[in-house]
Design a protein around this motif. Sequence first.
Motif, PDB file in Angstrom:
ATOM      1  N   ASN A   1      -8.580   4.649   0.309  1.00 58.89           N
ATOM      2  CA  ASN A   1      -9.063   5.803  -0.438  1.00 58.89           C
ATOM      3  C   ASN A   1     -10.523   6.098  -0.116  1.00 58.89           C
ATOM      4  O   ASN A   1     -10.933   7.248   0.079  1.00 58.89           O
ATOM      5  CB  ASN A   1      -8.922   5.535  -1.939  1.00 58.89           C
ATOM      6  CG  ASN A   1      -8.041   6.550  -2.621  1.00 58.89           C
ATOM      7  OD1 ASN A   1      -7.244   7.211  -1.978  1.00 58.89           O
ATOM      8  ND2 ASN A   1      -8.173   6.679  -3.914  1.00 58.89           N
TER       9      ASN A   1
ATOM     10  N   ALA B   1     -12.328   9.355   1.865  1.00 64.82           N
ATOM     11  CA  ALA B   1     -13.453  10.138   1.331  1.00 64.82           C
ATOM     12  C   ALA B   1     -14.714   9.987   2.172  1.00 64.82           C
ATOM     13  O   ALA B   1     -15.801  10.394   1.747  1.00 64.82           O
ATOM     14  CB  ALA B   1     -13.739   9.699  -0.107  1.00 64.82           C
ATOM     15  N   GLN B   2     -14.575   9.400   3.351  1.00 64.85           N
ATOM     16  CA  GLN B   2     -15.678   9.187   4.289  1.00 64.85           C
ATOM     17  C   GLN B   2     -16.802   8.354   3.685  1.00 64.85           C
ATOM     18  O   GLN B   2     -17.977   8.555   3.986  1.00 64.85           O
ATOM     19  CB  GLN B   2     -16.211  10.527   4.829  1.00 64.85           C
ATOM     20  CG  GLN B   2     -15.187  11.298   5.629  1.00 64.85           C
ATOM     21  CD  GLN B   2     -15.785  12.428   6.452  1.00 64.85           C
ATOM     22  OE1 GLN B   2     -16.935  12.364   6.872  1.00 64.85           O
ATOM     23  NE2 GLN B   2     -14.998  13.477   6.690  1.00 64.85           N
ATOM     24  N   ARG B   3     -16.423   7.393   2.836  1.00 63.28           N
ATOM     25  CA  ARG B   3     -17.414   6.413   2.378  1.00 63.28           C
ATOM     26  C   ARG B   3     -17.566   5.335   3.461  1.00 63.28           C
ATOM     27  O   ARG B   3     -16.599   5.002   4.160  1.00 63.28           O
ATOM     28  CB  ARG B   3     -16.984   5.731   1.081  1.00 63.28           C
ATOM     29  CG  ARG B   3     -16.698   6.622  -0.124  1.00 63.28           C
ATOM     30  CD  ARG B   3     -17.846   7.513  -0.518  1.00 63.28           C
ATOM     31  NE  ARG B   3     -17.792   8.788   0.189  1.00 63.28           N
ATOM     32  CZ  ARG B   3     -18.673   9.761   0.018  1.00 63.28           C
ATOM     33  NH1 ARG B   3     -19.683   9.598  -0.831  1.00 63.28           N
ATOM     34  NH2 ARG B   3     -18.564  10.889   0.690  1.00 63.28           N
TER      35      ARG B   3
ATOM     36  N   TYR C   1      -9.834  14.884  -0.704  1.00 59.57           N
ATOM     37  CA  TYR C   1     -11.186  14.332  -0.557  1.00 59.57           C
ATOM     38  C   TYR C   1     -12.101  15.189   0.315  1.00 59.57           C
ATOM     39  O   TYR C   1     -13.183  14.754   0.688  1.00 59.57           O
ATOM     40  CB  TYR C   1     -11.086  12.915   0.029  1.00 59.57           C
ATOM     41  CG  TYR C   1     -10.285  11.990  -0.852  1.00 59.57           C
ATOM     42  CD1 TYR C   1     -10.835  11.442  -2.004  1.00 59.57           C
ATOM     43  CD2 TYR C   1      -8.955  11.696  -0.545  1.00 59.57           C
ATOM     44  CE1 TYR C   1     -10.088  10.627  -2.827  1.00 59.57           C
ATOM     45  CE2 TYR C   1      -8.201  10.874  -1.371  1.00 59.57           C
ATOM     46  CZ  TYR C   1      -8.780  10.350  -2.506  1.00 59.57           C
ATOM     47  OH  TYR C   1      -8.041   9.536  -3.331  1.00 59.57           O
ATOM     48  N   LYS C   2     -11.662  16.401   0.632  1.00 57.44           N
ATOM     49  CA  LYS C   2     -12.456  17.230   1.539  1.00 57.44           C
ATOM     50  C   LYS C   2     -13.773  17.682   0.932  1.00 57.44           C
ATOM     51  O   LYS C   2     -14.725  17.983   1.660  1.00 57.44           O
ATOM     52  CB  LYS C   2     -11.639  18.443   1.992  1.00 57.44           C
ATOM     53  CG  LYS C   2     -11.318  19.446   0.885  1.00 57.44           C
ATOM     54  CD  LYS C   2     -10.481  20.604   1.421  1.00 57.44           C
ATOM     55  CE  LYS C   2     -10.152  21.618   0.333  1.00 57.44           C
ATOM     56  NZ  LYS C   2     -11.339  22.255  -0.261  1.00 57.44           N
TER      57      LYS C   2
ATOM     58  N   VAL D   1     -12.539  11.351  -7.410  1.00 56.50           N
ATOM     59  CA  VAL D   1     -13.277  12.159  -6.445  1.00 56.50           C
ATOM     60  C   VAL D   1     -14.726  12.330  -6.883  1.00 56.50           C
ATOM     61  O   VAL D   1     -15.665  12.133  -6.089  1.00 56.50           O
ATOM     62  CB  VAL D   1     -12.595  13.539  -6.259  1.00 56.50           C
ATOM     63  CG1 VAL D   1     -13.456  14.443  -5.387  1.00 56.50           C
ATOM     64  CG2 VAL D   1     -11.214  13.363  -5.644  1.00 56.50           C
TER      65      VAL D   1
ATOM     66  N   SER E   1     -12.332   7.692   8.208  1.00 52.97           N
ATOM     67  CA  SER E   1     -11.426   8.768   7.773  1.00 52.97           C
ATOM     68  C   SER E   1     -10.424   9.124   8.861  1.00 52.97           C
ATOM     69  O   SER E   1      -9.290   9.523   8.576  1.00 52.97           O
ATOM     70  CB  SER E   1     -12.228  10.007   7.355  1.00 52.97           C
ATOM     71  OG  SER E   1     -12.832  10.634   8.482  1.00 52.97           O
TER      72      SER E   1
ATOM     73  N   VAL F   1     -15.640  15.833  -1.307  1.00 50.06           N
ATOM     74  CA  VAL F   1     -16.457  14.732  -1.807  1.00 50.06           C
ATOM     75  C   VAL F   1     -17.866  14.851  -1.232  1.00 50.06           C
ATOM     76  O   VAL F   1     -18.047  15.011  -0.022  1.00 50.06           O
ATOM     77  CB  VAL F   1     -15.840  13.370  -1.420  1.00 50.06           C
ATOM     78  CG1 VAL F   1     -16.765  12.226  -1.832  1.00 50.06           C
ATOM     79  CG2 VAL F   1     -14.481  13.197  -2.065  1.00 50.06           C
TER      80      VAL F   1
ATOM     81  N   LEU G   1     -16.529   8.921  -6.587  1.00 48.60           N
ATOM     82  CA  LEU G   1     -16.871   8.584  -5.204  1.00 48.60           C
ATOM     83  C   LEU G   1     -18.044   9.408  -4.691  1.00 48.60           C
ATOM     84  O   LEU G   1     -18.790   8.961  -3.813  1.00 48.60           O
ATOM     85  CB  LEU G   1     -15.655   8.798  -4.300  1.00 48.60           C
ATOM     86  CG  LEU G   1     -14.517   7.777  -4.423  1.00 48.60           C
ATOM     87  CD1 LEU G   1     -13.276   8.283  -3.705  1.00 48.60           C
ATOM     88  CD2 LEU G   1     -14.939   6.434  -3.860  1.00 48.60           C
ATOM     89  N   SER G   2     -18.226  10.605  -5.239  1.00 47.10           N
ATOM     90  CA  SER G   2     -19.304  11.487  -4.784  1.00 47.10           C
ATOM     91  C   SER G   2     -20.689  10.953  -5.129  1.00 47.10           C
ATOM     92  O   SER G   2     -21.690  11.430  -4.586  1.00 47.10           O
ATOM     93  CB  SER G   2     -19.138  12.887  -5.394  1.00 47.10           C
ATOM     94  OG  SER G   2     -17.981  13.527  -4.905  1.00 47.10           O
TER      95      SER G   2
END
Length: 390
Positions: A316, A320-322, A219-220, A291, A373, A222, A294-295
Amino acid sequence: MPLNDHLLVLSPICPGYISGDKIAVKSSLDQYVKYYKEITYIVLLKQHIDIELCQKYDNVKFIPLNINKGSAICRYIKSKFNMYPAISQQYLKSHIIKFVQAEIQWQFNNYNYYDIIVEMVAPAALLHKIGHTIHGLKFIVRSHDVLSSAFEELSRTGNIIKNYAWRSEIKRIYMLEDWLMRNATKFYAISNSDYYDYKYKYNKYPDGILGVDIDLHRYKDVNNGSMYKIIHIGGADARKIHGIHFFIRNIWPIVREVYKEAELHLGGKGSETWNYPELGIYGHGFIENEVSFLSQGKIFINPQLAGSGIKLKSINAMAAQRALVSTFNGVRGIPGKNGQDFLCSDNPQGLANHILRLIQYPDFAYKIGRSGSLVVQQYFTNTTNDGNLN
């Protein structure tokens, strides 16, 4: 050096990244390959299989059986004629029983040291059935949730007939789960909360916890995503449908009243049912790559109201820093703090206010995402979950 020669895994789900169940079985398989020289992995249910991912496991042989679940009504009717719950009926077809029996017998004849592991409680009914024909059958169960608790909400929210049906189903699930707790060679919970819930419900602790690992590296890249696109990924099973209906009916109108440009994007098998562009709701159905999905947006929702276990879709999203907005059930098993690592409420207005605040203050959304995260990094990575199978 692996501990044992061979492992036979019975799983209704193939390892993957899209759904919580797929992530859960991938996490456990990543541990199994460290302890066994060879693994035969029987995928019971008919589904999409990530061939590229499966090919990465050199010592694993995948066998898809492609069982059709059939309708819930048919499975429920069948359950009235035997002792097993409706959720187990698809695994009890005669040709499936014969195939699994043959695989177990083959292991017995060809290996000195082997194990059998069943992912999830429902398909473990197979081993209860087979146990009558194979003397001294030993097996391990890796539970994904306290199944008799997972459906309790559904026994209270329908009409009289549905509530009765669910109570009857839960009773059968309880009997199966109780038998597995007391007869499996080892019985693992998936989280700390489930570990103690099993003790409370069955007066017996599981043998340990076999948790989940998240690949943060995946997820780096995203993207930050739009603040006006709200994201959800998840299959449309009985427990999750209830939560999505709750969100669309009670929360989404409040958000749209303030931000007409806001969009709700739903991904996962069955999500195409909720495709209402005129309301800013887009159901994308099955998605190949979580991925890229999520973006699209910075805010992720999990409005799940029922179920136990650990909510992997939430983990998850945090990886992904959501910025996660969830019911309290939707962060079950996640050791984070409300207001710091995610935003929670069981009140429709409270959930809507969380979303509105994140849209209004993007810096706050980024802060929540980064903090979430770090929770995943601390509690749900290979380094923190290693060795539980010992």
